[in-house]
Scaffold this active site. Structure first.
Site, PDB file in Angstrom:
ATOM      1  N   HIS A  77       0.808  -1.236   0.000  1.00 12.77           N
ATOM      2  CA  HIS A  77       0.000   0.000   0.000  1.00 12.77           C
ATOM      3  C   HIS A  77       0.840   1.285   0.000  1.00 12.77           C
ATOM      4  O   HIS A  77       0.768   2.092  -0.914  1.00 12.77           O
ATOM      5  CB  HIS A  77      -0.895   0.037   1.243  1.00 12.77           C
TER       6      HIS A  77
HETATM    7  C1  BDR Z   1      -2.980   0.696   5.411  1.00 13.43           C
HETATM    8  O1  BDR Z   1      -3.144   0.199   6.725  1.00 13.43           O
HETATM    9  C2  BDR Z   1      -1.930  -0.186   7.267  1.00 13.43           C
HETATM   10  O2  BDR Z   1      -2.006  -1.459   7.837  1.00 13.43           O
HETATM   11  C3  BDR Z   1      -0.904  -0.109   6.167  1.00 13.43           C
HETATM   12  O3  BDR Z   1       0.338   0.341   6.699  1.00 13.43           O
HETATM   13  C4  BDR Z   1      -1.484   0.865   5.184  1.00 13.43           C
HETATM   14  O4  BDR Z   1      -1.114   2.196   5.501  1.00 13.43           O
HETATM   15  C5  BDR Z   1      -3.645  -0.249   4.431  1.00 13.43           C
HETATM   16  O5  BDR Z   1      -5.000  -0.336   4.708  1.00 13.43           O
END
Ligand code: BDR
Ligand code: CA
Length: 321
Positions: A246
């Site tokens: 992500h």
């Molecule tokens: C987001 O949530 C976190 O667990 C990750 O770092 C990312 O920023 C994804 O949904």
């Protein structure tokens, strides 16, 4: 493209860690003014520790790391150890990264953000937001004059037309602090949203992990080990081909603005419904007269993204530590 000055606001977290490394490995493109931490994936004491460890791993003990808000604006903290392990950066065999020797800056993240945006030339600072939006929303509340001086907010969060990853309708960062997200999306600042619509296509498969491991440096080996732990969750729970990377999507876009395509729409945040808390309500077909407030990533050239990531990780020396 010219070098961009950024503040990275994050909650490391495996994917945050890779995003920080990608930024630090790209000094021609990016000047990291500071790394501000927030509670999110794990509590603040761990997100700060992890950010320091990653800067040390990168050999960047000159980086400025700040501790920020330890809980969302109006709600108890929700964390994600089920994805990132109890340290927030667990490795495969239960090991963790060495304790950092670097120290946090004495200043709190919020006044750092305010001071930096107010003292840098107008429209020269980009905020790269990789966690819950608590620090930035608090900064907006303390000094609203920063809003019109921000070049761009590029955030990982939300899901315009995809399902959520923490509830059926909400993505984690928006779910944790919906009131903060609401402040950001209503602020009038230029927002670019990298949501699950694209990040769920940026999967770090076993083949990609091997390409990273084969670089053969300390950094690349640790990134591969971190990814191997991180991918387990999505492989086991969702049968995905790899974990979604992500947060590095935000930094990838800062470096190369041709990786993603965007659509300009209105996005509002649901705060009150127990069922859909944190949903990024996205007017994809302009069925309301709500004004456009956001550029949402709708497609990604995954190959181009991973080629960039691997090229930049290769910039770290083979005998880094
Ligand atoms: C987001 O949530 C976190 O667990 C990750 O770092 C990312 O920023 C994804 O949904
Ligand atoms: Ca994150």
């Amino acid at each position: 493209m010219e070098q961009r000055k950024i503040i990275i606001d994050c909650d490391p977290g495996h994917d945050d860690a890779v995003a920080i490394l990608l930024a630090l490995a790209s000094p021609k493109d990016i000047d990291v003014l500071g790394i501000t931490c927030v509670a999110g994936n794990v509590p603040l004491t761990l997100t700060t520790r992890n950010a320091l460890s990653i800067c040390e791993l990168a050999g960047r003990t000159d980086a400025n790391v700040y501790g920020g808000c330890s809980k969302p604006m109006f709600r108890p903290l929700v964390t994600a150890e089920y994805v990132h392990g109890s340290s927030g950066l667990d490795l495969d065999d239960g090991a963790t990264l060495p304790c950092p020797t670097m120290c946090l800056e004495a200043q709190h993240a919020v006044p750092f953000i305010v001071e930096t945006v107010m003292t840098q030339p107008p429209n020269s600072v980009t905020l790269c937001l990789l966690g819950p939006l608590t620090n930035i929303a608090t900064a907006f509340g303390e000094e609203p004059a920063i809003i019109s001086r921000i070049q761009e907010i590029i955030l990982m969060g939300g899901a315009a037309i995809s399902p959520g990853n923490v509830t059926p309708s909400a993505e984690f960062n928006m779910y944790v602090d919906p009131e903060a997200a609401d402040i950001i999306f209503r602020s009038g600042a230029p927002i670019t949203m990298m949501g699950l619509d694209v990040t769920h296509q940026v999967l770090i498969t076993e083949q990609i992990q091997e390409r990273i491991r084969n670089i053969g440096s300390t950094v690349s080996t640790i990134v591969a080990d971190l990814m191997s732990f991180y991918c387990r969750f999505d492989l086991e729970r969702y049968g995905m081909l790899g974990g979604p990377l992500h947060d590095p999507c935000v930094i990838g876009h800062v470096i190369d603005d041709e990786i993603f395509n965007f659509k300009e729409i209105n996005v509002m945040i649901e705060k009150s419904s127990a069922l859909t808390r944190g949903e990024t309500v996205s007017d994809w077909w302009q069925v309301t007269d709500r004004p456009i407030n956001c550029k949402v990533a709708e497609s990604v050239n995954t190959e181009r993204f991973f080629n960039l990531l691997i090229e930049r990780i290769s910039n770290f020396p083979i005998d880094q530590l």
